[in-house]
Every structure is written in structure tokens, then in C-alpha cells.
Write an enzyme that holds these catalytic residues in place. Structure first.
Site, PDB file in Angstrom:
ATOM      1  N   CYS A  10      51.364  59.490  23.016  1.00 32.06           N
ATOM      2  CA  CYS A  10      50.225  60.054  22.291  1.00 32.06           C
ATOM      3  C   CYS A  10      50.241  61.576  22.416  1.00 32.06           C
ATOM      4  CB  CYS A  10      48.928  59.500  22.851  1.00 32.06           C
ATOM      5  SG  CYS A  10      48.838  57.695  22.857  1.00 32.06           S
ATOM      6  N   ARG A  41      55.173  63.283  17.409  1.00 35.90           N
ATOM      7  CA  ARG A  41      55.253  62.375  18.545  1.00 35.90           C
ATOM      8  C   ARG A  41      54.916  60.942  18.153  1.00 35.90           C
ATOM      9  NH1 ARG A  41      54.776  65.629  23.206  1.00 35.90           N
ATOM     10  NH2 ARG A  41      53.660  64.103  24.445  1.00 35.90           N
ATOM     11  N   TRP A 103      48.812  56.245  19.572  1.00 36.90           N
ATOM     12  CA  TRP A 103      49.674  55.168  19.113  1.00 36.90           C
ATOM     13  C   TRP A 103      49.269  53.907  19.857  1.00 36.90           C
ATOM     14  CZ3 TRP A 103      52.506  54.445  15.014  1.00 36.90           C
ATOM     15  CH2 TRP A 103      53.315  53.311  14.960  1.00 36.90           C
ATOM     16  N   ASN A 130      46.947  60.092  27.507  1.00 33.32           N
ATOM     17  CA  ASN A 130      48.319  59.806  27.095  1.00 33.32           C
ATOM     18  C   ASN A 130      48.975  59.019  28.216  1.00 33.32           C
ATOM     19  OD1 ASN A 130      51.023  59.803  26.309  1.00 33.32           O
ATOM     20  ND2 ASN A 130      51.371  61.896  26.971  1.00 33.32           N
ATOM     21  N   GLY A 131      49.469  57.824  27.914  1.00 34.11           N
ATOM     22  CA  GLY A 131      50.120  57.010  28.934  1.00 34.11           C
ATOM     23  C   GLY A 131      49.605  55.592  28.915  1.00 34.11           C
ATOM     24  N   THR A 397      69.901  58.494  22.611  1.00 31.95           N
ATOM     25  CA  THR A 397      70.832  59.539  22.192  1.00 31.95           C
ATOM     26  C   THR A 397      71.434  60.268  23.385  1.00 31.95           C
ATOM     27  OG1 THR A 397      69.889  59.881  19.989  1.00 31.95           O
ATOM     28  CG2 THR A 397      70.924  61.772  21.019  1.00 31.95           C
ATOM     29  N   SER A 398      70.646  60.513  24.414  1.00 29.10           N
ATOM     30  CA  SER A 398      71.165  61.194  25.603  1.00 29.10           C
ATOM     31  C   SER A 398      72.244  60.357  26.285  1.00 29.10           C
ATOM     32  CB  SER A 398      70.023  61.490  26.580  1.00 29.10           C
ATOM     33  OG  SER A 398      69.093  62.368  26.003  1.00 29.10           O
ATOM     34  N   SER A 442      68.092  64.176  29.432  1.00 30.26           N
ATOM     35  CA  SER A 442      66.901  63.859  28.650  1.00 30.26           C
ATOM     36  C   SER A 442      66.506  65.077  27.837  1.00 30.26           C
ATOM     37  CB  SER A 442      65.744  63.444  29.573  1.00 30.26           C
ATOM     38  OG  SER A 442      64.512  63.435  28.887  1.00 30.26           O
ATOM     39  N   GLN A 443      66.336  64.904  26.531  1.00 29.72           N
ATOM     40  CA  GLN A 443      65.917  66.016  25.686  1.00 29.72           C
ATOM     41  C   GLN A 443      64.572  66.555  26.144  1.00 29.72           C
ATOM     42  OE1 GLN A 443      63.958  68.345  22.981  1.00 29.72           O
ATOM     43  NE2 GLN A 443      63.265  66.232  23.085  1.00 29.72           N
ATOM     44  N   SER A 444      63.605  65.663  26.322  1.00 24.73           N
ATOM     45  CA  SER A 444      62.249  66.082  26.673  1.00 24.73           C
ATOM     46  C   SER A 444      62.107  66.417  28.151  1.00 24.73           C
ATOM     47  CB  SER A 444      61.250  64.974  26.317  1.00 24.73           C
ATOM     48  OG  SER A 444      61.445  63.838  27.146  1.00 24.73           O
ATOM     49  N   THR A 447      61.409  61.513  30.020  1.00 22.29           N
ATOM     50  CA  THR A 447      61.695  60.115  29.740  1.00 22.29           C
ATOM     51  C   THR A 447      61.440  59.252  30.977  1.00 22.29           C
ATOM     52  OG1 THR A 447      63.416  60.908  28.246  1.00 22.29           O
ATOM     53  CG2 THR A 447      63.404  58.551  28.764  1.00 22.29           C
ATOM     54  N   GLU A 577      75.940  56.509  18.207  1.00 19.57           N
ATOM     55  CA  GLU A 577      74.893  57.447  17.803  1.00 19.57           C
ATOM     56  C   GLU A 577      74.585  57.328  16.313  1.00 19.57           C
ATOM     57  OE1 GLU A 577      72.128  60.632  17.840  1.00 19.57           O
ATOM     58  OE2 GLU A 577      72.806  59.107  19.258  1.00 19.57           O
ATOM     59  N   LYS A 581      70.996  56.276  14.576  1.00 16.29           N
ATOM     60  CA  LYS A 581      70.313  57.071  13.551  1.00 16.29           C
ATOM     61  C   LYS A 581      69.991  56.214  12.328  1.00 16.29           C
ATOM     62  CE  LYS A 581      69.978  60.765  15.736  1.00 16.29           C
ATOM     63  NZ  LYS A 581      69.790  59.882  16.881  1.00 16.29           N
ATOM     64  N   GLU A 584      67.098  53.886  13.246  1.00 18.86           N
ATOM     65  CA  GLU A 584      65.850  54.634  13.403  1.00 18.86           C
ATOM     66  C   GLU A 584      65.222  55.011  12.068  1.00 18.86           C
ATOM     67  OE1 GLU A 584      66.383  57.285  17.446  1.00 18.86           O
ATOM     68  OE2 GLU A 584      67.416  57.922  15.644  1.00 18.86           O
ATOM     69  N   HIS A 600      87.906  40.431  19.015  1.00 21.72           N
ATOM     70  CA  HIS A 600      87.124  39.646  19.967  1.00 21.72           C
ATOM     71  C   HIS A 600      85.764  39.274  19.398  1.00 21.72           C
ATOM     72  CE1 HIS A 600      90.066  40.256  23.169  1.00 21.72           C
ATOM     73  NE2 HIS A 600      90.184  41.494  22.710  1.00 21.72           N
ATOM     74  N   LYS A 701      59.012  60.517  19.694  1.00 26.02           N
ATOM     75  CA  LYS A 701      60.002  61.493  20.137  1.00 26.02           C
ATOM     76  C   LYS A 701      60.335  61.317  21.614  1.00 26.02           C
ATOM     77  CE  LYS A 701      62.708  65.009  19.661  1.00 26.02           C
ATOM     78  NZ  LYS A 701      63.944  64.811  18.892  1.00 26.02           N
TER      79      LYS A 701
END
Length: 706
Positions: A10, A41, A103, A130-131, A397-398, A442-444, A447, A577, A581, A584, A600, A701
Site C-alpha cells: 500500500c 505501487r 490493495w 501498510n503491511g 527479476t533480481s 533487491s531493487q527496493s 523485499t 526474465e 515480463k 506480468e 526431457h 512494485k
């Protein structure tokens, strides 16, 4: 950073003005603008709390708190907020407003479940969150047994009602008589959070405490921006006062709620002053670049223009609390969080990659001397070279960036490199040793699973390294050392430039580790030569945009329901990746397949109707990749082959094959160039289908709860 079993992040924003005259319209517009900066977000409803025109029925000298909530976009909330029965020209020298994008996790998306959540019908206490509160059912049962009635399905309503319960108990007194002493707002909040389990960032507003705001966090990000007039001397740090947590978690034990704390010492702030509280720096940067990043168990009280920072000390923790918290300056411009001339943030961020890789390398590579220095690792590079093994732990992605660089890092360090998805790493309780070095990507930097894995490894005594894109993030603060990838703000949910900068950062780490190796000198020089040319190659890859858009339509991807992406060696990570995408953004099932595994099982999926993209590099594995292509064509497949310029692998009737050629670079860097067409393919499929690529359904995000 995204992974399966989604929990949304959120958005929180609050605006507090002291001795700065603002009318109600300005306050509403500021709150709305803050929420719009947080839209990326992900959310399904939005709300705010501001002071109303009438006074509270109990606290008759204090304005009532007006709640405005709307399901849907922030624009719907804005419309509702500016059409209330309120005087929009009323001016406030002091005012506290809070706002939130939600959310749904507990309860469906509707105005009742939207935040802010309230303690009662008069909105005596309101809170945004948030959480996720994991013990909310126990708290709810406790409060219902004491006469509280719940109107929402949220976990957050328990928080609002719990602080009301504590307040009423203290004001009532042991003998049932009304007390004259009022508990400090901050102390009430400390009592509440000490009884909460889970991850949260909370901001409280109350008619009992006019022009006062309390904020706290545990596991979810929160920062405070400070804006003063130009003539006011800026402060560089904020003193921290330690508060002891109660030794019991019994919800009903309120005996240790005391008088207004004697440790309440304010940071001296000159009038006027404005505070901006947010879960992300992007909501603050247009107002100020001076911020304080809160840490877990911090409790901030803002009243009368003064800010006091307290830290709840866990009695079972040996952690030393620093005496001060630095006020930091954001290295971010408003233009970076705006779309400019682009239709979507994602497309803007794809086009920014030639520049973002330059920023990742800037000041870290001296090409003429062949020197690579990651400043955050210099002090620990000796320890890293002596380690038993390297572990790369990440999500989404990371995780793919770690997969993309594992082979090169193993080659440069001659150490085993273990790549793990953070959630699985925790589920297995992976054995960790004191001579391990663990990277957390981690981008942010927030995570949840990656952060939990970091704390697990710290307890085992391993050296921990953070690789993040967010200065001040929890991972960057809690790791022993680390590197910021400097990709710049990434607003689109689907990561693009952060991925390429993460790959580049780990490549630079490998080069740094091999700086003294004569045996690897030629290989290092080869990679450094192509690193210097990389921005130009990325410009050429981005320039394929028009051709790729036409290919998407010609290949029939818009009508497809499935897609396979195949590769091996350095290309395999890009297959994963690219498939992520496509999932997503287009809501199409896509799978990244290691070409060596075709026989296989996956080969059974190949026919003339299955859309296939094959990534083939002209490298040491070209013969094996060519063999996979021949197998696919022999089963009637019509793949799109993404290959380097001047290289067109053949199979069967090659006239039927479609090729997309990208600039050629050394094998370990080809991943950075080849991913750009995959990003553009997913973007164009999604936009031609009419999907919102910046806010795809069900995704966020940053994922800050497990």
C-alpha cells in the site's frame, strides 16, 4: 521485485504544516499529489483524513476528523474530496492530514475497508497502515469481548480500536473515576505496536491530540521529509531516545501506560516547518530532498512543529541503538519520476537504460587503467576472497540478474556461486557457515523474503552484502557492506533498467575480484573494452523499438495464449526474465526453458501454433544452441530467433525463420543487450491489448510481506 503469492504494498502519505498558512484546498491537493506519486505501487481504493468544519462532539474545541474514501483510482478520491460540504478556503496554520492507497488483503475492495480506519463513529483515532497484522484475529476477539463493534473486514481496524481501548482505560482510572492526566499519544502508540505481530508502517491522527501525528514502522518502509524556510539553519541529525518495550504481550495489560514521558525532548525546529511522511521517496522529492529514514521499531512524534524520534528497545535484543539519526539528502529530481514525452513509465525506463548503465559504472571503472572499484566493498574484499562460497539470494527479476551473472562470477572468483530464491532459501533453512559471503539483491531494498533471508544469515555469522537501488532501504542498512546500483527511480511495476544495472553491478564485482589474476587479465580486458562501448550498443538495441512493434503484430503474438522462450548458457536468465515480463504485462502464460532440457519434456509443447522465441549467442555454446533450433524447426516450430548482428543460425527451411538482430558484445554482457528486445516485446503485446503496463493487475512494485 516480484514473485508469486502476491501481497500488495500500500501507499502511505501524510502532510503536517506548522505555522505555515495553508487553505483546505491546498492540503487536499498536497495529499492527492502524494498518493498519485505512489500509484505505481498498486492499489484498488484510496482515502484521506483531514480536519472538518465542525468540532468533535466530545473534544468540543477540536475539529472533527473528516474521512473521505473511494474505491478505484486516486482521481476518484480527488473528485470526491473537492466536492464535500466543506469550506475549501478555510486556512490552517497548523494541520495534519493523512492519506492512503490500499490493495485488498483482508476484505474486498470497498469504501468500508478503505483506509483510514477509525476507532469509532466520531473518528476519535484514525490510522493508515501498510503491511499485514498477523495476530489481528486475537486482537479483534479481545476487543469484541469488551463491547467494540467492527464495521470492516480489515486487520487495520483492530489497530484503531486497540489504541482507543488503551486511551479509555487510562482516562477512566483504576477506580472508575475520570482522570485528569492524559497519556502521551506516543506512549499509547508504543503500547499498541508492542502487541502487534507482522509487518507494518502506521501513521496515527487523533482528535484527542490535535495537531499531533505519530508514525512507526516494523518491516515496512517509512520516511519523513522536512521542509523549512531558506533562512532557517538546517539540522544534520536527530537525537534518538530509547523507550523500553513492556515485558508482556498481554493485550489487556495497560498498567504501564504512563504520564507524558519525561524523556520527551524535542529537536529544536524554527517556525515555520512542514513535514511529509511517505512510504517512498518519490512522494516527497518535489517538496524537499531532506529526509529521515525510519528503522524498525522507531516511533516518531510530531507536535507543535517539533519532531521527537524514539526507538522501542526489545528487551531480548542486543542491538546497540545509535544516539542520533542522520538527516539525508535525496539524490533525486522530480523529472526522474515523471513520464515526460513517453506514454508509460515502463517505456521511459527502457529508453533510459543507455544512461542508467553509465550511472551504474560512473566513478567505479577507470577504463584506461583497467581498474574496477566498488567503494562499498573495498574494505571487505579481502574477506570475500577468502570465503568458502558465494550465495546470491533474491526474488523475481533480481533472482534472474543473479542467474545471469553466476557463470561469470564463478569464472572470475573460482568460487562456487549458489543462487537461491529467497522464499525457498528460508523454507529449506539452508545451512550457512561463518566463512560464507551472502549477497542480497533487491531493487527496493525492502523485499520481505530477501530481508528475512538476510537476517537469517546474519544470525549464522556470515558476511552479508546488499545490492539495492534505494539509498536508505532496510537491506542497505542491515547488510555488512554493499553496492547501490544507481539505476535511478524505477516507477513501472515491471523492472527494466534495475535488471540491467543489477547485472552490470555483479559483473563489476567479478572484475574486481580478479584484479590481481594474471591468468584472467586478457578476459578482464575483453570485458572492460565492451563495457566502455555498452551504452552505445544499448542505444542501438532500443532503436529496434519500431521493428519490434511490427514483429509483435506479424508473429501473431496478440492472439496467443502461451509462449516459450528458449536459450542456454548466458541467454537462459534472459529467457526467465522475458517470460516473467510477458506474464506480468500481457497476462499470457510464458515459460523460460533451458534449451538443453528440450528432450526431457518441453519438446512435447512444440508445434506450428506455439509462439517461440529462441535466444542464440555466437559463443562457445553455439553448436548446442543450433541443435536445439533444429529440433524445434523439425517439430513444426516457427521461432523468432534473437541473435547477434552478422549471425543468422540456420535450421531446416531457413527462409521461414524470423530473425531479430541485436548488437554484438562479449558473452557475459550480451545479456544486457539482448534483454531489451524482450522488454519491448512484452511492452508492445500488452499495450496493443490495451493493458496498463505501469500497473498490471494483481501486482505491486515492492513486496514487503511474505
Amino acid at each position: 521485485v516480484l514473485f508469486c503469492f502476491w501481497r500488495r504494498m500500500c501507499g502511505i502519505f501524510a502532510y503536517f504544516n506548522h505555522n505555515v498558512e495553508r487553505d483546505r484546498r491546498f492540503i487536499i491537493n498536497t495529499l492527492v499529489k502524494g498518493l498519485k506519486r505512489l500509484e505505481y505501487r498498486g492499489y484498488d481504493s484510496a482515502g484521506m483524513a483531514i480536519d472538518g468544519d465542525t468540532n468533535h462532539p466530545v473534544h468540543d474545541t477540536t475539529p472533527v476528523t473528516t474521512l473521505i474514501k473511494k474505491q478505484g483510482k486516486v482521481s476518484a478520491l480527488e473528485e470526491a474530496a473537492l466536492h464535500q460540504e466543506l469550506s475549501y478556503d478555510t486556512k490552517f496554520k497548523d494541520h495534519c492530514g493523512i492519506a492512503h492507497t490500499r490493495w485488498a488483503t483482508h476484505g474486498e475492495p470497498n469504501e468500508t475497508n478503505c483506509h483510514p480506519q477509525s476507532s469509532d463513529e466520531t473518528n476519535e483515532f484514525v490510522v493508515i497502515h501498510n503491511g499485514i497484522i498477523t495476530n489481528y484475529k486475537q486482537i479483534r476477539s479481545f476487543l469484541e469481548a469488551r463491547g467494540f463493534t467492527f464495521v470492516s473486514d480489515t486487520d487495520t481496524e483492530c489497530v484503531a480500536k486497540l489504541i482507543k481501548y488503551f486511551y479509555d482505560e487510562q482516562m477512566q482510572g483504576d477506580d472508575g473515576a475520570s482522570e485528569t492526566s492524559q497519556p502521551a499519544f506516543r506512549v499509547l502508540v508504543e503500547q499498541v505496536v508492542s502487541r502487534l505481530e507482522g509487518a507494518f508502517a502506521l501513521i496515527f491522527k487523533s482528535t484527542c491530540y490535535p495537531n499531533e501525528i505519530i508514525a512507526t514502522r516494523r518491516g515496512s518502509p517509512l520516511l519523513i521529509g522536512i521542509r523549512t524556510e531558506e533562512h532557517v539553519e538546517n539540522i544534520d541529525s536527530v537525537p534518538i531516545f530509547v523507550s523500553d518495550q513492556p515485558t508482556t504481550n498481554n493485550i489487556s495489560d495497560v498498567t504501564d501506560i504512563g504520564e507524558r514521558s519525561q524523556s520527551w525532548r524535542h529537536l529544536e525546529m524554527h517556525d515555520p516547518v512542514e513535514y511529509f511522511l511517505a512510504s517512498d521517496a518519490s512522494a516527497v522529492v518535489e517538496h524537499t530532498n531532506r529526509v529521515i529514514f525510519l528503522e524498525d521499531n522507531d516511533v516518531v512524534a510530531i507536535a507543535g512543529g517539533h519532531l521527537a524520534l524514539h526507538h522501542l528497545q526489545n528487551p531480548n535484543s542486543n542491538k546497540t541503538v545509535a544516539p542520533v539519526r542522520d538527516v539525508q539528502e535525496l539524490d533525486m529530481e522530480v523529472q526522474q519520476i515523471q513520464k515526460g514525452n513517453f506514454d508509460h513509465f515502463m517505456l521511459k525506463e527502457i529508453y533510459e537504460q543507455p544512461e542508467s548503465v553509465v550511472n551504474t559504472m560512473r566513478g567505479r571503472i577507470r577504463f584506461k587503467e583497467g581498474i574496477v572499484k566498488l567503494g562499498g566493498l573495498v574494505e571487505y574484499i579481502g574477506d570475500i576472497k577468502r570465503c568458502r562460497r558465494l550465495l546470491f539470494v533474491a526474488c523475481g527479476t533480481s533472482y534472474h540478474s543473479a542467474m545471469a551473472t553466476r557463470q561469470f562470477v564463478e569464472e572470475m572468483t573460482e568460487l562456487p556461486v549458489i543462487v537461491d530464491i529467497a522464499s525457498d532459501f528460508l523454507d529449506r533453512k539452508c545451512p550457512i557457515f561463518r566463512d560464507d559471503v551472502c549477497f542480497f539483491i533487491s531493487q527496493s531494498g525492502e523485499t520481505a523474503d530477501t530481508l528475512a533471508a538476510l537476517r537469517y544469515c546474519k544470525k549464522k555469522g556470515a558476511l552479508t552484502v546488499g545490492v539495492t537501488n534505494t539509498v536508505g532501504s532496510t537491506i542497505s542498512r542491515e547488510t555488512t557492506c554493499g553496492v547501490h546500483i544507481n539505476a535511478g527511480p524505477e516507477i513501472g511495476v515491471a523492472s527494466t533498467k534495475a535488471y540491467t544495472s543489477q547485472v552490470l553491478t555483479l559483473i563489476m564485482f567479478g572484475l574486481m575480484m580478479a584484479e590481481d589474476s594474471k591468468e584472467k587479465e586478457e578476459r578482464r580486458e575483453q570485458v572492460l573494452r565492451d563495457l566502455e562501448k555498452l551504452p552505445e550498443h544499448l542505444k542501438a538495441a532500443v532503436a529496434l523499438d519500431g521493428e519490434i512493434k511490427q514483429l509483435v503484430q506479424d508473429m501473431g503474438y496478440l492472439d496467443a495464449k502461451n509462449m516459450l522462450l528458449m536459450g542456454r548458457g548466458y541467454t537462459f536468465a534472459n529467457c526467465l526474465e522475458g517470460a516473467l515480463k510477458i506474464k506480468e504485462l500481457t497476462y499470457m502464460h510464458a515459460e523460460g526453458i533451458l534449451a538443453g532440457e528440450l528432450k526431457h519434456g518441453p519438446l512435447a509443447l512444440v508445434d506450428s501454433d506455439m509462439p517461440i522465441i529462441m535466444l542464440i549467442n555466437n559463443d562457445s555454446l553455439v553448436a548446442k544452441s543450433q541443435n536445439a533450433l533444429e529440433q524445434v524447426v523439425a517439430r513444426g516450430g516457427n521461432p523468432l530467433v534473437v541473435a547477434q548482428e552478422g549471425f543468422s543460425p540456420k535450421a531446416g527451411d531457413s527462409k521461414k525463420l524470423k530473425y531479430l538482430h541485436v548488437p554484438s558484445v562479449v558473452d557475459c554482457l550480451q545479456v544486457v543487450v539482448t534483454v531489451v528486445p524482450l522488454q519491448l516485446i512484452s511492452y508492445h503485446i500488452a499495450t496493443l491489448k490495451g493493458h496498463d503496463v505501469d500497473c498490471p493487475r494483481n501486482l505491486a512494485k515492492s513486496v514487503t510481506v511474505e
